[in-house]
Motif scaffolding. Structure first.
Motif, short mmCIF file in Angstrom:
data_model
loop_
_atom_site.label_atom_id
_atom_site.label_comp_id
_atom_site.label_asym_id
_atom_site.label_seq_id
_atom_site.Cartn_x
_atom_site.Cartn_y
_atom_site.Cartn_z
N GLY A 29 55.32 55.65 47.13
CA GLY A 29 56.23 54.89 48.04
C GLY A 29 56.11 53.60 48.67
N VAL A 30 56.24 53.26 49.96
CA VAL A 30 56.03 51.74 50.28
C VAL A 30 54.73 51.66 50.52
N ASP A 31 53.66 52.86 50.77
CA ASP A 31 52.26 52.71 50.62
C ASP A 31 51.76 51.85 49.41
N SER A 32 52.59 51.78 48.33
CA SER A 32 52.07 51.11 47.01
C SER A 32 52.03 49.86 47.16
N PHE A 33 52.85 49.16 48.09
CA PHE A 33 52.73 47.66 48.12
C PHE A 33 51.32 47.06 48.58
N ARG A 34 50.54 47.59 49.50
CA ARG A 34 49.37 47.12 50.01
C ARG A 34 48.49 47.32 48.66
N LEU B 10 67.76 50.48 49.81
CA LEU B 10 67.45 49.04 49.21
C LEU B 10 66.06 48.72 49.69
N VAL B 11 65.03 48.78 49.05
CA VAL B 11 63.80 48.06 49.70
C VAL B 11 63.64 47.08 48.95
N LEU B 12 63.49 46.04 49.84
CA LEU B 12 62.89 44.68 49.65
C LEU B 12 61.54 44.46 50.08
N CYS B 13 60.70 43.59 49.12
CA CYS B 13 59.51 43.35 49.47
C CYS B 13 58.91 42.11 48.94
N ARG B 14 57.96 41.38 49.65
CA ARG B 14 57.29 40.13 49.13
C ARG B 14 55.86 40.40 49.08
N ASP B 15 55.03 39.42 48.39
CA ASP B 15 53.67 39.74 48.10
C ASP B 15 52.80 39.44 49.57
N HIS B 16 51.61 39.62 49.49
CA HIS B 16 50.67 39.40 50.84
C HIS B 16 50.79 38.12 51.50
N LEU C 266 62.26 36.88 53.95
CA LEU C 266 61.59 37.96 54.19
C LEU C 266 59.97 37.48 54.31
N ALA C 267 59.23 37.77 55.34
CA ALA C 267 58.01 37.52 55.62
C ALA C 267 57.21 37.89 54.53
N PRO C 268 55.90 37.25 54.48
CA PRO C 268 55.05 37.64 53.62
C PRO C 268 54.27 39.03 53.98
N ALA C 269 53.85 39.85 53.19
CA ALA C 269 53.27 41.18 53.31
C ALA C 269 54.08 42.10 54.24
N THR C 270 55.52 41.96 53.84
CA THR C 270 56.55 42.73 54.57
C THR C 270 57.52 43.33 53.53
N VAL D 215 69.21 46.75 58.67
CA VAL D 215 67.97 46.36 58.07
C VAL D 215 66.90 46.53 58.81
N SER D 216 65.74 46.99 58.54
CA SER D 216 64.56 46.99 59.37
C SER D 216 63.42 46.42 58.65
N GLU D 217 62.50 45.70 59.03
CA GLU D 217 61.34 45.05 58.55
C GLU D 217 60.13 45.69 58.93
N HIS D 218 59.14 45.64 57.95
CA HIS D 218 57.90 46.35 58.22
C HIS D 218 57.02 45.83 57.65
N THR D 219 55.59 45.56 58.39
CA THR D 219 54.71 45.10 57.88
C THR D 219 53.54 46.01 57.17
N TYR D 220 53.21 45.71 55.96
CA TYR D 220 52.43 46.58 55.21
C TYR D 220 50.92 46.15 55.08
N TRP D 221 50.41 45.04 55.52
CA TRP D 221 49.16 44.64 55.59
C TRP D 221 49.02 43.34 56.58
N GLU D 222 47.89 43.26 57.18
CA GLU D 222 47.53 42.19 58.25
C GLU D 222 46.52 41.69 57.75
N PRO D 223 46.05 40.50 57.65
CA PRO D 223 44.77 39.82 57.46
C PRO D 223 43.76 40.06 58.71
N ARG D 224 42.52 40.38 58.24
CA ARG D 224 41.49 40.59 59.34
C ARG D 224 40.40 39.58 59.22
N LEU D 225 40.17 38.89 60.16
CA LEU D 225 39.03 38.07 60.50
C LEU D 225 37.69 38.73 60.85
N SER D 226 36.60 38.59 60.17
CA SER D 226 35.23 38.95 60.66
C SER D 226 34.30 37.99 60.15
#
Length: 634
Positions: A107-112, A133-139, A201-205, A214-225
C-alpha cells in the motif's frame, strides 16, 4: 522517464488526449491511456529500461490497479527480489512493474521504501464500492506533479500546461506569487504556483482522491542529527553507490560537466567505474560522453577547468556556446517549456546543454543538489560562522574566519565598498498591487548551518533548480538523474556534524576529502565556482534594444504590477552604471514574457508550433577542439 496526465471524474477522451499530447516531449517513444467511469489516466513514455516491456498504463494481474509513472526507482532490483520472495511473478524487467507490485503488497507504505525520483498516479479499484486515485511524488520533489480541482474533476499532470488543456479552466496569474517573486525573488518555495488555483504536490507526499475529495499525507520527513559516520570513506562508498545506481539503462548514458566540484566528481567516478567494468557501466559505451556550456572570452567561462577534468578522466567533451541573440530569439519558447518564471537567465545554459546532448545520449547525470546538501555556496560560510558565535566557540570561529578569508573578503569588500544606488523595488511596484498582497514570511535561519541547508534543500533553493533541470531535460526528451539526491546519501549527510561539511575554511569538506585521489587536485581544491549559468547583465547589455523594447511596450506598461515608465527609467540607469544591476529587471521582463506566452495568447501550445524553424535560434555546437560543428535544434 515519462509524462503523466489524467483526472478523477467523468470520462472525456478529448481532454485526456489533449493533456497527454501537450507533454509529448516528455515521452516521444510510446503513449497510452485508460478511461473508466471514475478516473482516466494518460502516459507519454521515454523508454529507458526494458524498452519493449514498459508500456503504460500498466495494470495488475486482476486489473484492479492501474499505474502511470514518471521517473526511475534505483533500488527496484532489490525490491523485486523481495517481492519475488513473497510469491510475486513479474512480466517485465522495468521498474514500473516493481512500483505497482510494491503498492499492491504494501500500500502507501511502499512509497517510503523507494529510492529514486518519481511522480505517479495509481487508480485503485480493489474496493469496487470505494475506488480511489493515489498521487505520489518522490522524497525531494525531483520529478514534478501538479493538480487542480475544477467542475467536479481533480486534474493532475507532470506539467502545468497539461492542466490548462481543460478549456473550462481559464488560466489566471497568482498575484501573491508574482509579488513574492518580483519583490523578493521567491518562487517554488511552497505548494502554490504562479497560476491561481494550481498547486504542486509536495515532495514526500501522497494524495488520496476519492468521492469525498482530496487529502494529502506525508510519508517521510528528514531528520537532522550529528551522530553519523563523518569518515570520507563512508561518504565515498555511498556516493559511488549512488552514481552506479544511476547507470542502469538500456540506452546511452552521459553526464553534464560544468567544471565545478560536484559535476567533476560525478564524471571522475563514472569514468573510473567504466574502466573497472562496474555493473551497468556498459550504458556509458566505450567512452564517457560529457556535455558543457562555454562562453569564450567571458570571465565566467569554465573551459579550462572542464578540459582539466576531461584530460584526467579520459572522457569525451561536447561543448555548446550559447549567445545572447539566441537567448532572446528563443525566450518565448523557453518560458513556455519552464511553465513559470525563473530565477535568472542562467537556466538557458542548461537548456542549451540538454539540447546538445539530445541524439547523443538519452540519460544524463547532473550535479543538482550538491550545493544545498554540502554548503557549496559562499553565504553558507557566514551561516556557519554565526553558528559558532552563537555557540560561543570563539577559538574555532577565529580559525574558520581566518582560513576562509580569501573566499569571504571579496563579499565583505562588495558590501562595504562604494556601490551603485540600490534599485527601489517597492517604489517601482504599483500601490494598488501592493495593497492586494501580503509580505511573505521568510523563516530561513542565519546561524544554524545544518538547518539552513535543510531549508534550502526542501524549499528555498533546490526546488527551483529541480524544476529547471526537469523542464530543460524533458523539453529535449532527455532524462536527467541527480546522484547527490540519492535517498541513502542524503540521509547520511543529514546525520553528519556541521564540521564534516565546513572545516578549515573549506566548504563541502567531506566531498573534497572523499574525492582525494579521484579528482584532479586543481578541481578538488577549487575555491570559487560558476556552474551552468549565463553572463546575465553582459547579455542584457548586448541585447539592450530587445529588453528596452519589452519594457517600453504597451503590454508591459499595462500590467497591474508595476509603474512601467519608472521601471524603464531605472533599467536604463542600471545599464549606464548609475544604479545597481538588480535581478528585479530580469524578473519583471520574465513576468512580461510569461504573460505574453500564457495569457495574451493561447498558452496551451508551444509558441513555436507551426512556425518553420521558429526554434532555429539554436546554440552553436563545438567539437572537442572548440570548432563549430553544426546548429543543434530542439
Amino acid at each position: 522517464m515519462c509524462g503523466i496526465s489524467g483526472f478523477w471524474g467523468r470520462p472525456d477522451g478529448d481532454l485526456l488526449t489533449a493533456m497527454t499530447g501537450v507533454i509529448c516531449h516528455r515521452g516521444p517513444d510510446d503513449h497510452g491511456s485508460v478511461e473508466t467511469d471514475v478516473a482516466s489516466l494518460g502516459s507519454r513514455r521515454l523508454s529507458i529500461i526494458d524498452l519493449a516491456g514498459g508500456h503504460q498504463p500498466m495494470e495488475s494481474a486482476d486489473g484492479a490497479l492501474q499505474i502511470v509513472y514518471n521517473g526511475e526507482v534505483y533500488n527496484f532490483r532489490e525490491l523485486r527480489a523481495e517481492l519475488e520472495g513473497e510469491g510475486h511473478a513479474f512480466r517485465t524487467d522495468c521498474d514500473t512493474e516493481v512500483v505497482l507490485r510494491a503498492y499492491e503488497t504494501w500500500g502507501v507504505d511502499s512509497f517510503r521504501r523507494l529510492n529514486g525520483m518519481w511522480g505517479l498516479a495509481i487508480l485503485d479499484r480493489r474496493d469496487a464500492a470505494a475506488p480511489k486515485l493515489v498521487l505520489c511524488r518522490d522524497h525531494f520533489g525531483i520529478k514534478p506533479l501538479y493538480w487542480t480541482a475544477l467542475d467536479g474533476r481533480i486534474l493532475f499532470s507532470s506539467e502545468i500546461k497539461g492542466l490548462i488543456q481543460d478549456r473550462s479552466l481559464t488560466p489566471r496569474p497568482n498575484e501573491q506569487r508574482v509579488y513574492e517573486y518580483l519583490a523578493f525573488g521567491l518562487h517554488d518555495h511552497d505548494r502554490d504556483t504562479f497560476f491561481a488555483g494550481i498547486r504542486q504536490l509536495a515532495p514526500a507526499t501522497y494524495a488520496l482522491v476519492t468521492a469525498d475529495g482530496v487529502s494529502e499525507h506525508t510519508y517521510w520527513e528528514p531528520r537532522l542529527s550529528s551522530d553519523g559516520d563523518p569518515s570520507p570513506g563512508r561518504f565515498r562508498e555511498l556516493f559511488e553507490r549512488s552514481v552506479q545506481r544511476r547507470l542502469v539503462a538500456d540506452v546511452p548514458v552521459g553526464t553534464c560537466l560544468s567544471g565545478g566540484l560536484d559535476s567533476s566528481s560525478i564524471v571522475c567516478i563514472m569514468s573510473r567505474q567504466l574502466r573497472e567494468h562496474a555493473p551497468d557501466s556498459e550504458s556509458m559505451g566505450e567512452r564517457l560522453k560529457t556535455f558543457s556550456a562555454v562562453f569564450p572570452g567571458d570571465p565566467i567561462d569554465e573551459r579550462a577547468y572542464i578540459e582539466h577534468v576531461l584530460k584526467a578522466s579520459d572522457a569525451e567533451g561536447n561543448f555548446v556556446a550559447p549567445t545572447p541573440a539566441e537567448f532572446t530569439e528563443e525566450l518565448p519558447r523557453f518560458v513556455w517549456y519552464l511553465d513559470e518564471p525563473m530565477v535568472s537567465s542562467g537556466p538557458y545554459a542548461q537548456w542549451s546543454v540538454m539540447r546538445l546532448a539530445a541524439g547523443k545520449v538519452k540519460v544524463l547525470l547532473d550535479g543538482q543538489g550538491g550545493d544545498e546538501l554540502l554548503a557549496g555556496y559562499t553565504p553558507y560560510q557566514y551561516v556557519y560562522l554565526r553558528q559558532l558565535l552563537r555557540e560561543r566557540r570563539f577559538g574555532l570561529l577565529a580559525r574558520e574566519a581566518m582560513r576562509a578569508r580569501d573566499v569571504l573578503w571579496p563579499h565583505v569588500r562588495r558590501r562595504v565598498g562604494k556601490r551603485p544606488r540600490a534599485v527601489p523595488i517597492r517604489g517601482l511596484l504599483r500601490r494598488d498591487f501592493l495593497a492586494r498582497v501580503r509580505r511573505p514570511r521568510d523563516p530561513r535561519v542565519r546561524d544554524d548551518l545544518k538547518l539552513r541547508l535543510l531549508q534550502d534543500l526542501t524549499a528555498y533553493s533546490l526546488p527551483s533548480l529541480l524544476r529547471y533541470d526537469d523542464r530543460n531535460s524533458m523539453a529535449h526528451s532527455v532524462e536527467s538523474r541527480v546522484p547527490f539526491l540519492d535517498q541513502e546519501l542524503v540521509e547520511h549527510v543529514l546525520s553528519l556534524p556541521a564540521e564534516a561539511i565546513i572545516r578549515n575554511g573549506w566548504s563541502r569538506a567531506i566531498l573534497r576529502d572523499a574525492m582525494r585521489g579521484v579528482l584532479p587536485e586543481r578541481i578538488r581544491r577549487r575555491r570559487w565556482k560558476v556552474g551552468f549559468t549565463t553572463p546575465e547583465f553582459r547579455w542584457i547589455r548586448a541585447e539592450r534594444a530587445f529588453f528596452e523594447d519589452v519594457l517600453r511596450s504597451e503590454s508591459f506598461r499595462s500590467r497591474p504590477y508595476w509603474d512601467g515608465d519608472a521601471v524603464a527609467r531605472s533599467f536604463a540607469e542600471a545599464l549606464d552604471g548609475r544604479a545597481e544591476e538588480s535581478l528585479f529587471f530580469w524578473r519583471a521582463i520574465n513576468v512580461e514574457i510569461w504573460h505574453r506566452v500564457f495569457f495574451d495568447r493561447d498558452g496551451r501550445s508551444d509558441p513555436a508550433a507551426g512556425v518553420a524553424e521558429a526554434d532555429g535560434a539554436a546554440a552553436v555546437a563545438l567539437d572537442e577542439s572548440g570548432e563549430p560543428v553544426a546548429a543543434v535544434t530542439g
